[in-house]
Design a protein around this motif. Structure first.
Motif, short mmCIF file in Angstrom:
data_model
loop_
_atom_site.label_atom_id
_atom_site.label_comp_id
_atom_site.label_asym_id
_atom_site.label_seq_id
_atom_site.Cartn_x
_atom_site.Cartn_y
_atom_site.Cartn_z
N HIS A 96 0.81 -1.23 0.00
CA HIS A 96 0.00 0.00 0.00
C HIS A 96 0.84 1.27 0.00
N LEU A 97 2.16 1.11 0.00
CA LEU A 97 3.04 2.28 -0.17
C LEU A 97 3.39 2.45 -1.64
N SER A 98 3.83 3.64 -1.99
CA SER A 98 4.18 3.92 -3.39
C SER A 98 5.51 3.26 -3.75
N ILE A 99 5.80 3.28 -5.05
CA ILE A 99 7.08 2.74 -5.51
C ILE A 99 8.23 3.48 -4.85
N ALA A 100 8.17 4.81 -4.86
CA ALA A 100 9.25 5.61 -4.27
C ALA A 100 9.40 5.33 -2.78
N GLU A 101 8.28 5.22 -2.06
CA GLU A 101 8.33 4.94 -0.63
C GLU A 101 8.99 3.58 -0.36
#
Length: 512
Positions: A96-101
Motif C-alpha cells: 500500500h506504499l508507493s514505488i518511491a516509498e
C-alpha cells in the motif's frame, strides 16, 4: 584490484538437529553472474543468508572475505553498507506504499529540515526505475504492479543502495516467460556495468543461458565449481552434480490405462469476484480413473480460477455449471462439501494457502481431514502422529520428526507435506496447481513418481502447469485455455509445444 570480489571459506551453519552447511566454500569473480545450484535443502538459501547477515557473525563458523577484506556482518543493514544486497524469493515490499516509498524505505531522502523531500525522492525513484526498464509513475502503489514489475522495483531498490554484489533467490520462480526474459536481460546489463550477481535458481535452462560460473551444493556441502564459459556445461551435467547421479529421464515411465470417467465438468462459468467480467466461460472437461489430464494456458487464461471455483467455490461469484462424479451430479458449494465429495486441490501458492508455516508437519498433514482422527469430538494424538509418520516415510519428507515446523523445510519437502495433507482425505480427484513450482529437479522427479503412483491406484489427477514439457511428459490428455475459454484438447501422443502454444494463444473474443 583483485579479480575476486567474494570468498566464503569453510562455512558451517547448524540448526538444532540439522547441519545445514558443512565446510562450504565459494569464490565469486568480480563482474560475473555466479549461479548456485542444488536440490531443495542443499543449503543454497542458508549460505546466502549467512553472506547477507540474516544469520549474523557468530552464529556460524568460517570466514567471509569481501572486496579483499575479512567481514563480520551483524545484520542485513551491516552487509548493505558494504554493498551486498539480497532479494529474497518472497519480495519484501509494502503493497500500500508507493514505488518511491518502497525504494527508499529505511533510506529516506531527507531535506534540510529533516523531513522527507518528496520531490527529490520521486525524482530519484524515477531515475532508478528507468535504469531497470520501468516507466511507472513513482507514486504508483506497489499493489498496482504485477509480480514481474515488483521484482524490478526490488532491483531498483538495491541499486539505490550502491550495490556491488546483488543476490537473487529464485528471481523468476513466479514470473511468466516474458517477464523472466526481461529480468535476465537486465541482469546482463548490470553485469556489463560491473555489478556482480549471485543467482539461485531451479530453472537450469536459465542458468546455462546467463551464468558465467556455477557452484553446485549437495547435502550442505560444496560439490564442484563449473565454468559455463568453457562451453561444456549442460543441464545434464549440472543435474549430475546436484543429485549425484544421472537422471536418464526427467519423467518416470508410466503405463497409461484410464478407466471409467470420474469427474465431468459441464458449462462451468465464473465471474470475477470484484470486477464486472467473466474469467471462466462455459468450460467443460472430463478426467477418468488412472488418468492425468493437463490444463495449459498463458498467464490470465483462467486455469487457477477454474480449479479453485470447482473446489468448493473458493474463487469467484455467480458460478454456474454442473459437476458429475462417477456419473452422478454433485454439489461442491463449500470446501468441506468438495472434500466430502472426493475432490482435493493442492494450491499453486503453498506458503500462503497450502500450509500453516508456523505449525508442525503433524498438524498440517491432518488439517483437511481431522474428522478421520476424532473420537467423541477429540483428536486422537497418537493416531495423528502415526498418520503423519506414515506420510513422512511414504513421501520421503526430509525432516528430523513430524514435530518439525513446516516453515523450516525446503520447498520440495513443503510440497510433499501439501500432497500428504490432501492424500489423507482419500480423494477420487486430485487437482494439482503448479505442483513443482520452485523445487529442484530431484524433488520434481519424486513428485512425478508420487503422481504416477496415485493414478496406478485408480485416482484421477488434473495437472495445471506453466511448463509445457511437464504437461507433455506427465499427461494422457491436455486441455488448453485462452481468455477463460476452452480452446482445444489433445491426446499426449499428438501434442507438441508448438501445437499447445497455438491453442493457448488462439485468437478468441475476450471473456465477457
Amino acid at each position: 584490484m583483485s579479480d575476486t570480489i567474494l570468498e566464503m571459506r569453510t562455512i558451517t551453519k547448524t540448526f538444532p538437529g540439522v547441519a545445514a552447511l558443512q565446510d562450504v566454500s565459494i569464490t565469486v569473480r568480480r563482474g560475473e553472474i555466479h549461479a548456485i545450484c542444488g536440490e531443495n535443502g542443499a543449503g543454497k538459501s542458508t549460505l546466502m543468508k549467512v553472506l547477507s547477515g540474516v544469520y549474523p557473525a557468530g552464529s556460524y563458523d568460517g570466514e567471509i572475505v569481501f572486496d579483499g577484506r575479512p567481514v563480520h556482518f551483524r545484520g542485513i543493514r551491516d552487509s548493505e553498507t558494504h554493498g551486498i544486497v539480497i532479494i529474497h524469493q518472497e519480495l519484501a515490499l509494502v503493497p500500500h506504499l508507493s514505488i518511491a516509498e518502497n525504494i527508499f524505505l529505511g533510506n529516506e531522502r531527507r531535506g534540510r529540515s529533516g523531513l522527507i523531500d518528496w520531490n527529490r525522492a520521486n525524482a530519484d525513484a524515477t531515475a532508478l526505475l528507468e535504469s531497470v526498464g520501468l516507466r511507472e509513475n513513482a507514486v504508483t502503489p506497489i499493489a498496482a504492479l504485477g509480480v514481474g514489475k515488483q521484482q524490478l522495483v526490488e532491483i531498483a531498490k538495491a541499486l539505490s543502495k550502491k550495490v556491488k554484489l546483488l543476490i537473487l533467490d529464485e528471481p523468476t520462480a513466479a514470473l511468466n516467460d516474458v517477464d523472466s526474459a526481461h529480468l535476465l536481460d537486465l541482469l546482463r546489463r548490470l553485469r556489463d556495468q560491473g555489478i556482480t550477481c549471485i543467482m539461485i535458481s531451479h530453472k537450469l535452462g536459465e542458468i546455462t543461458a546467463i551464468a558465467d560460473s556455477i557452484t553446485v551444493l549437495r547435502d550442505g556441502r560444496t560439490v564442484e565449481r563449473l565454468d559455463v564459459r568453457s562451453g561444456e556445461v549442460t543441464q545434464d551435467r549440472i543435474i549430475r552434480g546436484m543429485v549425484g547421479r544421472d537422471l536418464h529421464s526427467f519423467y518416470p515411465d508410466r503405463v497409461s490405462s484410464p478407466g471409467e470417467e470420474v469427474l465431468r465438468v459441464e458449462n462451468w462459468t465464473v465471474r470475477h469476484p470484484t470486477q464486472d467480467r467473466t474469467v471462466v466461460d462455459d468450460v467443460g472437461f472430463t478426467v477418468r480413473a488412472g488418468e492425468v489430464v493437463g490444463i495449459a494456458g498463458l498467464m490470465g487464461a483462467g486455469r487457477t480460477e477454474l480449479a479453485m471455483s470447482i473446489f468448493g467455490r473458493s474463487y469467484g461469484r455467480d458460478i454456474s455449471g454442473r459437476l458429475f462424479l462417477r456419473g452422478r451430479p454433485i454439489r461442491a458449494r463449500t470446501v468441506a462439501e468438495a472434500i466430502g465429495n472426493g475432490i482435493a486441490y493442492a494450491t499453486e501458492d503453498r506458503k500462503r494457502y497450502g500450509l500453516n508455516l508456523i505449525d508442525d508437519i503433524r498438524h498440517n498433514v491432518s488439517a483437511a481431514a481431522l474428522r478421520k482422527l476424532a473420537r467423541l469430538g477429540w483428536v486422537h494424538d497418537n493416531e495423528e502422529i502415526r498418520v503423519a509418520e506414515a506420510s513422512r516415510r511414504d513421501m520421503n519428507i526430509k525432516a528430523p520428526s513430524v514435530m518439525a515446523t513446516v516453515g523450516k523445510l525446503s520447498g520440495g519437502n513443503q510440497q510433499k507435506v501439501v500432497l500428504s495433507k490432501w492424500l489423507f482425505t482419500d480423494p477420487d480427484v486430485l487437482i494439482l496447481d503448479e505442483p513443482t513450482r520452485g523445487i529442484d529437479v530431484g524433488a520434481k522427479f519424486e513428485i512425478y513418481t508420487i503422481v504416477n503412483r496415485l493414478v496406478a491406484q485408480g485416482k484421477a489427477v488434473v495437472l495445471i502447469s506453466s511448463e509445457l514439457p511437464e504437461l507433455l511428459g506427465m499427461c494422457d490428455r491436455i486441455y488448453t485455455l485462452a481468455a477463460g475459454r476452452l480452446t482445444g484438447e489433445l491426446p499426449a501422443g499428438e501434442a507438441t509445444q508448438e501445437k499447445l502454444m497455438q491453442l493457448m494463444a488462439k485468437d478468441k473474443e475476450p471473456a465477457r
